[in-house]
Scaffold this motif. Structure first.
Motif, PDB file in Angstrom:
ATOM      1  N   GLU B  97     -12.565  31.811 -28.817  1.00 43.24           N
ATOM      2  CA  GLU B  97     -13.691  31.245 -29.558  1.00 43.24           C
ATOM      3  C   GLU B  97     -14.232  30.004 -28.867  1.00 43.24           C
ATOM      4  O   GLU B  97     -15.452  29.787 -28.801  1.00 43.24           O
ATOM      5  N   HIS B  98     -13.312  29.152 -28.348  1.00 45.71           N
ATOM      6  CA  HIS B  98     -13.709  27.870 -27.772  1.00 45.71           C
ATOM      7  C   HIS B  98     -13.790  27.907 -26.247  1.00 45.71           C
ATOM      8  O   HIS B  98     -13.968  26.853 -25.631  1.00 45.71           O
ATOM      9  N   ASP B  99     -13.683  29.094 -25.668  1.00 36.78           N
ATOM     10  CA  ASP B  99     -13.784  29.228 -24.208  1.00 36.78           C
ATOM     11  C   ASP B  99     -12.825  28.243 -23.538  1.00 36.78           C
ATOM     12  O   ASP B  99     -13.210  27.491 -22.645  1.00 36.78           O
ATOM     13  N   ALA B 100     -11.564  28.277 -23.995  1.00 37.53           N
ATOM     14  CA  ALA B 100     -10.604  27.250 -23.595  1.00 37.53           C
ATOM     15  C   ALA B 100      -9.895  27.572 -22.287  1.00 37.53           C
ATOM     16  O   ALA B 100      -8.726  27.253 -22.113  1.00 37.53           O
ATOM     17  N   PHE B 101     -10.588  28.225 -21.369  1.00 38.86           N
ATOM     18  CA  PHE B 101      -9.986  28.534 -20.068  1.00 38.86           C
ATOM     19  C   PHE B 101     -11.116  28.838 -19.093  1.00 38.86           C
ATOM     20  O   PHE B 101     -12.212  29.237 -19.487  1.00 38.86           O
ATOM     21  N   GLN B 102     -10.852  28.669 -17.787  1.00 39.32           N
ATOM     22  CA  GLN B 102     -11.800  29.072 -16.758  1.00 39.32           C
ATOM     23  C   GLN B 102     -11.136  30.110 -15.873  1.00 39.32           C
ATOM     24  O   GLN B 102     -11.411  31.293 -16.013  1.00 39.32           O
ATOM     25  N   CYS B 103     -10.229  29.711 -15.029  1.00 46.58           N
ATOM     26  CA  CYS B 103      -9.579  30.712 -14.184  1.00 46.58           C
ATOM     27  C   CYS B 103      -8.513  31.484 -14.953  1.00 46.58           C
ATOM     28  O   CYS B 103      -8.154  32.592 -14.568  1.00 46.58           O
ATOM     29  N   GLY B 104      -7.998  30.880 -16.001  1.00 48.44           N
ATOM     30  CA  GLY B 104      -7.022  31.559 -16.836  1.00 48.44           C
ATOM     31  C   GLY B 104      -5.581  31.401 -16.428  1.00 48.44           C
ATOM     32  O   GLY B 104      -4.675  31.882 -17.105  1.00 48.44           O
ATOM     33  N   TYR B 105      -5.301  30.710 -15.303  1.00 53.24           N
ATOM     34  CA  TYR B 105      -3.927  30.702 -14.804  1.00 53.24           C
ATOM     35  C   TYR B 105      -2.991  29.878 -15.691  1.00 53.24           C
ATOM     36  O   TYR B 105      -1.862  30.265 -15.922  1.00 53.24           O
TER      37      TYR B 105
END
Lengths: 327, 158
Positions: B97-105
């Motif tokens: 919901e909050h887009d709390a990651f970019q690359c995800g690692y």
């Protein structure tokens, strides 16, 4: 890391017996041992897990003081209501250490035994000269990057600083380390460097910390731990102070004051000169700042750590003034 | 011949048997031996939090724990967080919901850490969340969104 055998201690006597032999390491939380083994600073042949020994993680607090089992976890002690109420500096020293995950894993006994963060000590592959790792081989830190290195309690053999917080808070309040067969005052538990920086504590082969006792005092109950560092969290101290205060009935004259500092010395450092200068005095900014500077008399700086000569007294002063309601 | 020991590890409610050298960390056992690669190796020295999982309900760094030490405990990894039917855990949903990651690692470690942080009662304010999530680094800098996700999931849990 080098492979080793793994077994679990059947009893504390079994662990003590096994710990006498060279090449044997005891593991509790593992956060120090495995970190050091991965850098090849420690390379045990046999690892003995002591975490399943029952009865060494109890916390009990009464009028005499607090007795905490050496296997009690940092997180458990930091959150314990009686420790927070009667020994706030000790609870804070734990809560401000490491990270939540590490505090869930690490034992108090292991925390006291933690080793320096000196980046030369921790890099044997690139720096073979290290009197702490290999006695007599020299010191790679002297003449190198020394921002985190100690200004108190150093010797020509070693300038590494003791990075722990709990040890500092315990030192302010005269804690006693119980080794089972004997008890040692916390200030005597940690050894000064002198010519033998590889010897950090009085522990003899076969001795294991079983508990820590902190005597109750009004100063311990009115205490705090101030940790000053580059980042707000999850970092070792650039300078820290554990302070406790008791006033006379008039509420202004200092009856008892305890001061210990961290991040700047080779072992947790009791600042008795500061205490002596403030007993019987009424606190104000000027008197506190002047007394706090006594803590760094005799400091020996090396390269990049000169700032600690100023930071340590200011940290002490801020801690005292905050506790005294004057900050 | 490298000496191995036999371990029975309880991971996400299922028993797994493996033969590993004693020096194998829980992280390496999960990833290389049990092929549960959701738990990530970032620094492998306890400084980044990417390897965070739960042992007996407590968040721990699996890179600084021997697999042998975790025998007999209940180990929970990111793979076990969603429900059997695929419904996301509220913390997972909040991260989306909050887009709390970019690359995800760092994300599996962040989520496992956040679940425990909320359960510990250490997510009562943004300042508290920042302090108690400080063991999980995010090189992409998604911290503000991570804090928002944890805040929302904590509020929903109250």
């Amino acid at each position: 890391m080098k492979n080793f055998s793994y077994s679990r201690a059947r009893s504390v006597d079994h662990a003590r017996e096994a710990a006498r032999k060279p090449g044997v390491a005891l593991i509790a939380g593992g956060t120090s041992l495995l970190d050091l083994a991965k850098s090849a600073v420690e390379a045990p042949d046999d690892v003995i897990d002591i975490t399943r020994l029952a009865g060494f993680d109890a916390i009990s607090v009464d009028d005499a003081g607090a007795t905490i089992g050496a296997l009690a976890k940092m997180a458990t002690v930091a959150d314990h209501p009686d420790i927070k109420a009667q020994f706030p500096a000790i609870a804070q020293s734990l809560a401000l250490s490491a990270s939540a995950q590490l505090r869930n894993m690490a034992s108090l006994g292991g925390n006291l035994m933690q080793r320096t963060r000196c980046s030369y000590f921790r890099d044997p592959a690139n720096f073979s000269a290290c009197n702490k790792r290999s006695p007599g081989s020299g010191c790679s830190a002297i003449g190198g990057i020394t921002r985190n290195h100690a200004i108190l309690g150093t010797s020509e053999q070693c300038i590494a600083s003791y990075p722990g917080d709990l040890g500092v808070a315990l030192t302010a309040f005269d804690a006693v380390v119980d080794l089972g067969s004997r008890k040692v005052g916390i200030d005597d538990f940690f050894l000064p460097y002198g010519a033998a920086p590889h010897l950090e504590t009085v522990l003899q082969p076969g001795e294991i910390i079983s508990a820590i006792f902190i005597p109750a005092s009004k100063a311990a109950a009115n205490s705090l731990y101030l940790k000053v560092r580059d980042r707000q969290s999850y970092e070792f101290a650039a300078a820290s102070a554990a302070v406790g205060l008791e006033f006379e009935a008039d509420g202004r004259t200092v009856k008892d004051i305890r001061v210990a500092i961290g991040g700047v010395a080779s072992k947790p450092w009791r600042a008795r000169a500061v205490e002596r200068a403030l007993i019987g005095k009424t606190l104000d900014e000027r008197i506190v700042e002047r007394a706090s500077r006594l803590a760094v008399e005799g400091a020996v700086t090396q390269g990049d750590n000169h700032y600690k000569v100023h930071l340590a007294p200011r940290t002490i002063a801020r801690a005292i003034l905050t506790l005294g309601g004057l900050a | 011949m490298p000496q191995t020991i036999h371990l029975s590890l309880n991971v996400n409610g299922a028993m797994h048997e493996c033969d590993v050298e004693p020096r194998v960390t829980l992280l390496d056992a999960l990833r290389d031996h049990l092929h549960l690669t959701g738990t990530k190796k970032g620094c492998d020295q306890g400084q980044c939090g990417a390897c965070t999982c739960h042992v007996d309900g407590k968040r721990v760094l699996s890179c600084l724990m021997l697999a042998a030490q975790a025998e007999g405990s209940e180990i929970a990894t990111i793979e076990g967080l969603a429900a059997e039917n695929g419904d996301l855990h509220p913390v997972q949903a909040a991260f989306l919901e909050h887009d709390a990651f970019q690359c995800g690692y760092c994300t599996p470690g962040q989520i496992m850490s956040a679940v425990a942080c909320i359960r510990e009662g250490h997510a009562g304010s943004d300042d508290e969340i920042r302090e108690y999530m400080s063991g999980n680094l995010c090189r992409c800098g998604a911290y503000n969104s991570i804090v928002a996700a944890v805040r929302e999931a904590a509020e929903a849990a109250r």
